[in-house]
Write an enzyme that holds these catalytic residues in place. Structure first.
Site, PDB file in Angstrom:
ATOM      1  CG  ASP A  74     -22.595 -45.334  53.952  1.00  0.00           C
ATOM      2  OD1 ASP A  74     -22.984 -46.509  53.805  1.00  0.00           O
ATOM      3  OD2 ASP A  74     -21.702 -44.821  53.253  1.00  0.00           O
ATOM      4  CE  LYS A  84     -23.656 -52.946  53.380  1.00  0.00           C
ATOM      5  NZ  LYS A  84     -23.373 -51.648  52.746  1.00  0.00           N
ATOM      6  CD  GLU A 103     -25.100 -48.573  50.695  1.00  0.00           C
ATOM      7  OE1 GLU A 103     -24.457 -48.918  49.684  1.00  0.00           O
ATOM      8  OE2 GLU A 103     -24.986 -49.117  51.792  1.00  0.00           O
ATOM      9  CG  ASP A 160     -22.988 -46.927  46.069  1.00  0.00           C
ATOM     10  OD1 ASP A 160     -21.767 -47.083  46.284  1.00  0.00           O
ATOM     11  OD2 ASP A 160     -23.823 -46.839  46.971  1.00  0.00           O
TER      12      ASP A 160
END
Lengths: 563, 468
Positions: free
Chosen positions: A7, A69, A146, A168
């Site tokens: 992850d 990211k 995810e 999420d």
């Protein structure tokens, strides 16, 4: 040879592996399962990743970077000291660190991984993630969304059937997926999301509000002051539901300010962000065509779902308490690990089949004759939330007499005008000259399980097929770039693994030293000096004893909770 | 093969059985291994589920039709006892139903007046649920009825005249609080809108997010609708004034964008069109269209010495036909460039030469002019090869230097172009004469296989052709 599941998060990353006795999360060099996605270069030019790097963010912010990211799939570069890095390269460094952790944990070489990406990541961002894996020496055959990974972890854990809504909210991205479980089938009905909404945005909003109130500009703050502010606000955010009215001492532009963190203040600045979070939820519900009564369980994933405000909003929307009995920080890594395990040993594949969707519409541009000044219209080819893998053909024809080429440009997005969608690339094919509308080309879009797109174009009259795509992937590397990047990254070396705990402690001590004044400062300075002496003696027993003592003292001194 | 055959199942209306059959087949038709068969199976499955649902509905309808009358009676009775405002509102709502009927195809409409008219049973059903539920009460409560009570308030502008509110206060103190808040905020909006000097400052609108009710769907929609209408009226009026040469300040796009972020006007467009006049909606949505919404990806990035941004490359526009630049216009462009260089470089150079070398003015100027010409060559090379693709003079004319594919020439190619140009210079007047007959594609262009294109004209012609 094991395949690991990773992850790769905005704030934290984690890594897991499926063993014979279930999913195991891989501990990093500090023995922890979460590794902050922070990269730093230290004075010796060595590479530091994780908690130690995060400590360095405060005092060495020009050689340390976090939350990169966000820049995946763009061409932006970040300068650390004298070197420039792309987000892909930085991510590959985090991946390398995780890979080494896994190798140490499993005692064998790792060459392949399943990496999770936000469901709403676009093609460019997915390609960048894949490349980051390759730069880290990992073959990435499978990217997993995810929320889907989280659902796998939950599904195997609970073995319950029904419709699940997975929310999420991570450090930098927000994903919504609606899934159904039945008879070992996991079907994703719809996915939606926001690639720029996460826990970091709440902190950002807090900081903006503080600075606005104090009439300060972000650019006028010293890097250290700004990073300190980030840290304090992160801590305040985490504590907001336990204690209201926290008093913070902020050091800004050389003056000390007291700031009271009240829950009303936090509520007010969270509202716009929560409103943004509602959109994808509503859209996913609409796309899945499910009334909220048919959702059997709302599952929260991602560290930021700990925010009480977010929970109560979800509670109000669905009239029930959301569940999160697996650790929201690591559940995605666990799901990715299961997927990796399934991929590795085909025998176990009979248990579960996963079907996923493509979260955004993919299409091409067509000539807009009504209002040419607005640019071309968007012709959807694969509609969003179509189940994948899918391959769809649509025909387009020439727009003008004697046209000898057709240029198919590839876009992704929901706007009816191409210029407001994401441009992915183009392909120009020759066609015989004919009056307008008489030459037809068939455009085939194929979207695979990893969320990557392939385009084939057939000219009907000649029967020729083309699929060499002029790719437009910001941040993508060609062969030459790749070799250069590999060379550059290979020069960066980690410190020996066994030293990491000492380094993390020293980095923390250094941060505390700079944050404190007077007597306390002297005290810390003495403690660090004595620790240095112990380290020099290289007596392992003594080192670990002193380390434990020092950690205890630092825990008392350190008022922050931000890692 | 029929969908039922693909699923290997006899036609039925049992969703569970369909799912079981699909699951069984899917285990041997994995999406990653047999993508095409999987697609077929999946669409068969979806089709079967829909068919089953339809079948079920039909079955139920035939049963139900016998007992509908009885239900209608019951619901009417419930309506009277449970919600006095439902009955009252029907009077208000009825004239608007026509307008709302466009919304019919939307299943999840924030305002659907006909829900009240056509399905009274649904409303009372919802209200029943509210009383049974505690946690989810807030959500269940936003039935269409209540939406309209609030709208009535806002349109009437005077809350006290409205008899409904008192009934509501007794029923639901929380809602009453929300309504009070709504009016307070609305007052604030109105006050702000009266001050054109302030209403285009984003900070002045922050108060909208001060209340947690913003997250409440009913509050959010109603406030959004009211503000939307006011914005639209102001901007329409301003537009009319502008056509009469009077000045009135419009609500700027960034404020509209800000509110759009709060109220999701874009997402609610069909409902807004259903609730308001088309001209009003068009006015706001046009401004929303023109504004680009992009989140800065670098937001939230932390640390690093510096962020080096790369501009996103937009795909270049291409046209079917390109027009060469005109010889005369190119001459003018060169003169403009020389003038610019003389002001920037030549003038200073001549002064320096005069002071340092103690030369007479005339000689100094001649040397300075020479310097200008050299500087021009250098500038032309750099500027034409850069992404501007033009010297400042050509840029003003709307000209661009391209290669044979009408793309930007690189610095290497640019150097070759420069060389070609200097090669044709010795021809002097003869060269000029030849160039006059070359139709804008001059000698040095041909020699270096580059073009000077009138991009402005090419674009205009392109658009004209598309339109006509």
């Amino acid at each position: 040879m094991a395949i690991i599941g990773i992850d790769l998060g905005t704030t934290n990353s984690a890594c897991g592996v499926l063993t014979d006795d279930g999913v195991k999360l891989v501990p990093n060099r500090l023995g922890e399962t979460l590794t902050p996605s922070v990269v730093s270069l230290d004075e010796a030019g060595k590479l530091v990743v994780g908690k130690t790097a995060k400590e360095r963010l405060i005092n060495h912010s020009d050689t340390t970077v976090a939350a990169f990211k966000r820049l995946m799939g763009t061409d932006h570069k970040i300068k650390l000291g004298r070197q420039q890095f792309s987000a892909t390269e930085l991510s590959s460094l985090v991946l390398r660190s995780l890979k080494e952790d896994a190798e140490a944990f499993l005692n064998k070489e790792i060459t392949e991984a399943v990496i999770s990406v936000p469901a709403y990541f676009n093609d460019n961002q997915r390609q960048a993630t894949k490349q980051a894996g390759e730069l880290a020496g990992l073959k990435v055959e499978r990217l997993i969304n995810e929320p889907t990974a989280a659902a796998i972890a939950y599904g195997l854990h609970d073995k319950r059937e029904g419709n699940f809504l997975i929310l999420d909210l991570g450090g930098g991205t927000f994903d919504v997926s609606i899934l159904e479980f039945f008879d070992g089938i996991m079907e994703v009905h719809a996915s939606a999301g926001d690639n720029y909404l996460g826990g970091e945005d709440f902190v950002e909003a807090m900081i903006d509000s503080v600075l606005e109130e104090l009439k300060l500009k972000k650019s006028s703050l010293k890097p250290r002051e700004l990073q300190n502010l980030y840290m304090q606000m992160e801590t305040a955010k985490r504590r907001i539901s336990q204690q209201t009215g926290q008093l913070l001492k902020l050091n800004l532009s050389g003056r000390e300010v007291e700031w009271k963190v009240t829950s009303e203040w936090f509520e007010r600045l969270s509202t716009p962000l929560l409103l943004r979070a509602k959109r994808p939820i509503e859209r996913a519900m609409r796309d899945a065509d499910l009334p909220s009564a048919k959702i059997d369980e709302v599952v929260l994933v991602g560290g930021s779902t700990r925010l009480a405000l977010f929970r109560s909003m979800v509670g109000r929307m669905f009239g029930r308490l959301p569940s999160c009995h697996l650790n929201p920080d690591t559940v995605v890594a666990m799901g990715a690990a299961i997927q990796a395990g399934l991929k590795e040993k085909n025998s176990a594949l009979d248990d579960i089949v996963l079907t996923d969707v493509c979260p955004y519409t993919l299409g091409t541009g067509i000539v807009n004759e009504d209002s040419p000044q607005l640019g071309n219209y968007f012709l959807p080819i694969i509609e969003r939330n179509t189940v994948v893998p899918v391959s769809i053909v649509r025909s387009v024809c020439t727009a003008r007499d004697d046209q000898n080429e057709v240029c198919i440009d590839i876009y992704q997005g929901e706007n009816r005008l191409v210029k407001k969608n994401v441009y992915l690339g183009e392909l120009t094919v020759p066609v015989p000259k004919k009056p307008r509308g008489e030459e037809v080309v068939e455009v085939r879009y194929s979207y695979d399980m990893n969320g990557l797109l392939e385009v084939d174009i057939t000219v009907v009259s000649t029967g020729k097929t083309f699929n060499k795509l002029v790719e437009f992937t910001p941040g993508a590397l060609n062969e030459q770039d790749r070799v250069q990047a590999l060379e550059k990254l290979a020069k960066l070396k980690f410190h020996p693994r066994e030293d990491e705990e000492n380094r993390a402690l020293l980095a923390r001590g250094e941060r505390l030293y700079e944050a404190s004044l007077g007597e306390q400062r002297d005290h810390i300075s003495k403690l660090l000096a004595s620790f240095d002496r112990v380290l020099d003696k290289q007596n392992l027993v003594e080192i670990s004893k002193t380390r434990a003592e020092l950690t205890e003292i630092f825990d008392k001194l350190d008022g922050e909770d931000w890692i | 093969m029929s969908p039922w055959e693909i699923l290997e199942l006899a036609p039925c209306d049992d969703a569970r059985a369909i799912k079981r059959a699909y699951a069984k087949k899917l285990k041997h038709t994995r999406p990653d291994e047999k993508p095409e068969e999987f697609q077929q199976l999946h669409s068969a499955y979806k089709w079967a589920l829909k068919a089953a649902e339809r079948q079920k509905e039909e079955n139920e309808e035939s049963k139900e039709s016998q007992s509908t009358e009885a239900i209608a009676e019951i619901t009417n009775a419930e309506q009277a006892t449970l919600s006095p405002e439902v009955a009252q509102l029907q009077g208000h709502v009825e004239p608007q139903v026509q307008q709302g009927s466009e919304l019919n195809h939307q299943d999840h409409s924030p305002v659907s007046p006909e829900a009240i008219e056509q399905a009274p049973s649904e409303v009372s059903h919802d209200l029943n649920q509210v009383q049974g539920q505690e946690t989810g009460g807030e959500i269940q409560r936003e039935t269409a009825t209540e939406k309209y009570t609030e709208e009535q308030h806002s349109e009437g502008r005077d809350a006290q005249e409205n008899p409904i509110e008192e009934g509501v206060t007794e029923q639901d103190p929380q809602r009453a609080q929300r309504i009070t808040e709504y009016h307070q905020v609305l007052d604030q909006v109105d006050r702000l809108l009266k001050e054109p000097s302030k209403f285009n400052v984003k900070e002045n609108w922050r108060f909208l997010t001060d209340t947690p009710y913003m997250l409440d769907e009913e509050y959010n929609w109603n406030l959004g609708l009211t503000i939307f209408e006011r914005f639209a009226r102001i901007n329409l009026q301003a537009g009319e004034c502008a056509s009469k040469d009077k000045k009135q300040i419009q609500i700027s796009n960034n404020i509209i964008q800000y509110c759009n972020n709060l109220f999701d006007w874009n997402g609610n467009a069909p409902y807004l069109y259903g609730a308001l006049d088309e001209s009003l909606c068009d006015c706001i949505f046009n401004s929303l269209q023109s504004e680009e919404v992009t989140v800065d990806p670098a937001q939230g990035l932390r640390g690093g010495r510096k962020l080096i941004r790369q501009k996103a490359i937009q795909p270049e526009e291409t046209y079917d036909q390109y027009y060469f630049g005109h010889l005369l216009a190119r001459g003018v462009a060169v003169l403009l460039d020389l003038l610019l260089l003389y002001v920037a470089v030549g003038f200073i150079a001549s002064i320096v030469i005069m002071k340092v070398y103690d030369m007479p003015e005339g000689a100094a100027t001649t040397i300075a002019l020479g310097i200008c010409c050299l500087a021009y060559l250098l500038m032309a090379w750099i500027a034409e090869s850069s992404h501007f693709q033009a010297t400042p003079g050509k840029y003003l004319m709307g000209y661009k230097v391209t290669n044979k594919k009408f793309e930007r020439i690189g610095y290497g190619h640019g150097l070759w172009r420069l060389l070609s140009f200097t090669l044709t210079l010795p021809l002097g007047k003869i060269g000029w004469l030849i160039n006059c007959f070359l139709g804008g594609n001059l000698m040095h262009d041909r020699l270096s296989s580059s073009h000077v294109i009138n991009m402005r004209k090419s674009r205009e012609e392109h658009l004209r052709k598309l339109r006509g």
